[in-house]
Design a protein around this motif. Structure first.
Motif, PDB file in Angstrom:
ATOM      1  N   LYS A 126     107.597 155.883  66.517  1.00 30.87           N
ATOM      2  CA  LYS A 126     108.492 156.470  65.508  1.00 30.87           C
ATOM      3  C   LYS A 126     108.286 155.810  64.145  1.00 30.87           C
ATOM      4  O   LYS A 126     108.352 156.474  63.101  1.00 30.87           O
ATOM      5  CB  LYS A 126     109.942 156.347  65.961  1.00 30.87           C
ATOM      6  CG  LYS A 126     110.308 157.274  67.113  1.00 30.87           C
ATOM      7  CD  LYS A 126     111.781 157.226  67.422  1.00 30.87           C
ATOM      8  CE  LYS A 126     112.158 158.000  68.662  1.00 30.87           C
ATOM      9  NZ  LYS A 126     111.502 159.274  68.872  1.00 30.87           N
ATOM     10  N   HIS A 146     104.032 161.096  67.533  1.00 31.66           N
ATOM     11  CA  HIS A 146     104.809 161.647  68.639  1.00 31.66           C
ATOM     12  C   HIS A 146     104.384 161.020  69.972  1.00 31.66           C
ATOM     13  O   HIS A 146     103.256 160.530  70.110  1.00 31.66           O
ATOM     14  CB  HIS A 146     104.650 163.162  68.716  1.00 31.66           C
ATOM     15  CG  HIS A 146     105.409 163.891  67.657  1.00 31.66           C
ATOM     16  ND1 HIS A 146     104.815 164.386  66.525  1.00 31.66           N
ATOM     17  CD2 HIS A 146     106.734 164.186  67.552  1.00 31.66           C
ATOM     18  CE1 HIS A 146     105.724 164.967  65.765  1.00 31.66           C
ATOM     19  NE2 HIS A 146     106.895 164.860  66.359  1.00 31.66           N
ATOM     20  N   ASP A 203     109.555 161.298  72.963  1.00 32.83           N
ATOM     21  CA  ASP A 203     109.834 162.626  72.408  1.00 32.83           C
ATOM     22  C   ASP A 203     109.834 163.736  73.456  1.00 32.83           C
ATOM     23  O   ASP A 203     110.680 164.634  73.417  1.00 32.83           O
ATOM     24  CB  ASP A 203     108.800 162.970  71.327  1.00 32.83           C
ATOM     25  CG  ASP A 203     108.930 162.084  70.109  1.00 32.83           C
ATOM     26  OD1 ASP A 203     110.066 161.865  69.650  1.00 32.83           O
ATOM     27  OD2 ASP A 203     107.895 161.603  69.617  1.00 32.83           O
TER      28      ASP A 203
END
Length: 386
Positions: free
Chosen positions: A171, A176, A197
């Protein structure tokens, strides 16, 4: 609600279904409307409306709501296979010439999809890492890294990654993360809670539990699932059929008690295997500190390394009677397989050596049979190894 209650009640509308305790199968290709205005309104709500079963279907929706809740996600989308779900989720995050970081003991077809298919067709680069050291992942990160693909515990050797540590780092870099959570199932691990995610599953395994369905699913935020639905799901068309969704919902009803049985029987089988001289090592993540930190339990799939070569591994599985020889797992039946058979055809020699696959590696899956009978079967086959 707790998992068992979610499975029994979430999304059920028994009043609408004339009191039927089991929801009906909407085995239809399209949905009709009373007026032009009604179908116009449906197209304005395309993400959730029932128009054509390639998009949404009530039988599939019921399953998706339950699995999303079990994985602590906002939304879920089901696909025709685990690889369909995996490829769709990867496609949603990468473009031509991007870079992916992937653990090196990931499911073989996933590895091939990333390195061979995406590499050749879209010039997507991949760096394989062990995954248990964040510094290794940091070193592998490039300016065009768009995705970190995880599988914890991983295929064959059940390596574990620290999900929160990796998710926090990803992050901070705008990268991702996707994890294949099939081994643990939603009963024993919820990666979204650690900041991952996207969670993918081969629903052919534990979620179905009866070895009669091939399917996959993706669980994530509503925004991510909506994007995947509009693009990869609709354009590639890898939808699940209503009857298969109904079968998985039926299998899901017993998921909590099945997972408990798998775990308890596996503990008994492993306790025996530790005593046999032909078993060099046992690969099962219950003693892994990372797994202990982020998992609530362990399933029925593990590996043993036999004191033998590739031919000895073949001879061993041939001598088993109660264990069926086959790929996949997660059903009612116990299975045995020598991964070297298929991996030697799917992976290069260099990649195979890097993954740590020993010629005497045997993958065992403990089904729902009596553990004592399975132990007797294993003992008989092990005693005959030269």
């Amino acid at each position: 609600m707790k998992p068992s209650t979610i499975i029994a009640h979430l999304g059920e509308d028994r009043k609408k279904n004339h009191g039927a305790v089991v929801a009906p199968i909407y085995q239809n290709s399209l949905f009709t409307f009373e007026s032009a205005d009604a179908i116009d309104d449906a197209f304005s709500k395309f993400e959730t409306a029932y128009i054509y079963t390639r998009g949404n279907n009530p039988t599939v929706t019921l399953l998706e709501e339950k699995v999303a809740a079990l994985e602590h996600g906002e939304a879920c989308k089901f696909f025709a296979s685990g690889m369909s779900a995996i490829s769709a989720s990867i496609f949603s995050f990468v473009e031509a010439c991007d870079h992916i970081i992937c653990i090196d003991s990931v499911y073989g077809p996933t590895s091939n999809f990333i390195s061979e298919y995406l590499g050749k067709k879209f010039k997507i680069q991949v760096t394989y890492v062990k995954g248990d050291d964040l510094e290794e992942i940091k070193s592998a990160t490039q300016s065009n890294t768009k995705l970190i693909y995880l599988e914890s515990p991983s295929s064959g050797i059940y390596a574990c990654q620290d999900l929160k540590l990796i998710a926090d780092y990803a992050k901070s870099k705008g990268i991702h993360t996707i994890i294949d959570n099939t081994w643990a199932s939603p009963m024993f691990q919820n990666p979204l809670d650690f900041g991952i995610d996207v969670v993918v599953h081969s629903a052919s395994k534990y979620l179905s539990g009866h070895s009669d369905v091939v399917a996959g699913c993706v669980v994530a935020s509503k925004a991510i699932i909506t994007k995947i639905f509009k693009e990869e799901h609709q354009f590639i068309g890898g939808k699940i059929a209503p009857f298969e969704a109904w079968l998985i919902t039926r299998g899901l009803r017993t998921l909590p008690i099945r997972m408990e049985r798998h775990e308890k029987s596996t503990e008994k089988v492993i306790a025996f295997l530790k005593t046999h001289k032909k078993v060099k090592s046992i690969l099962y993540p219950n003693n892994n500190p990372i797994a202990q930190k982020q998992m609530r339990g362990y399933g029925g799939l593990f590996s043993i390394v036999l004191d033998t070569d590739g031919q000895g591994a073949r001879d061993f599985i041939d001598r088993l009677n109660l264990f069926c020889i086959g790929v996949s797992w997660g059903g009612f039946e116990s299975l045995a397989y020598a991964p070297i058979i298929s991996l030697s055809k799917e992976m290069s020699k260099e990649k195979l050596e890097a993954s740590g696959i020993h010629p005497g590696l045997i993958r065992l899956y403990i089904g729902l049979e009596d553990a004592e009978d399975l132990i007797a079967d294993l003992k008989s086959a092990l005693d005959m190894i030269n």
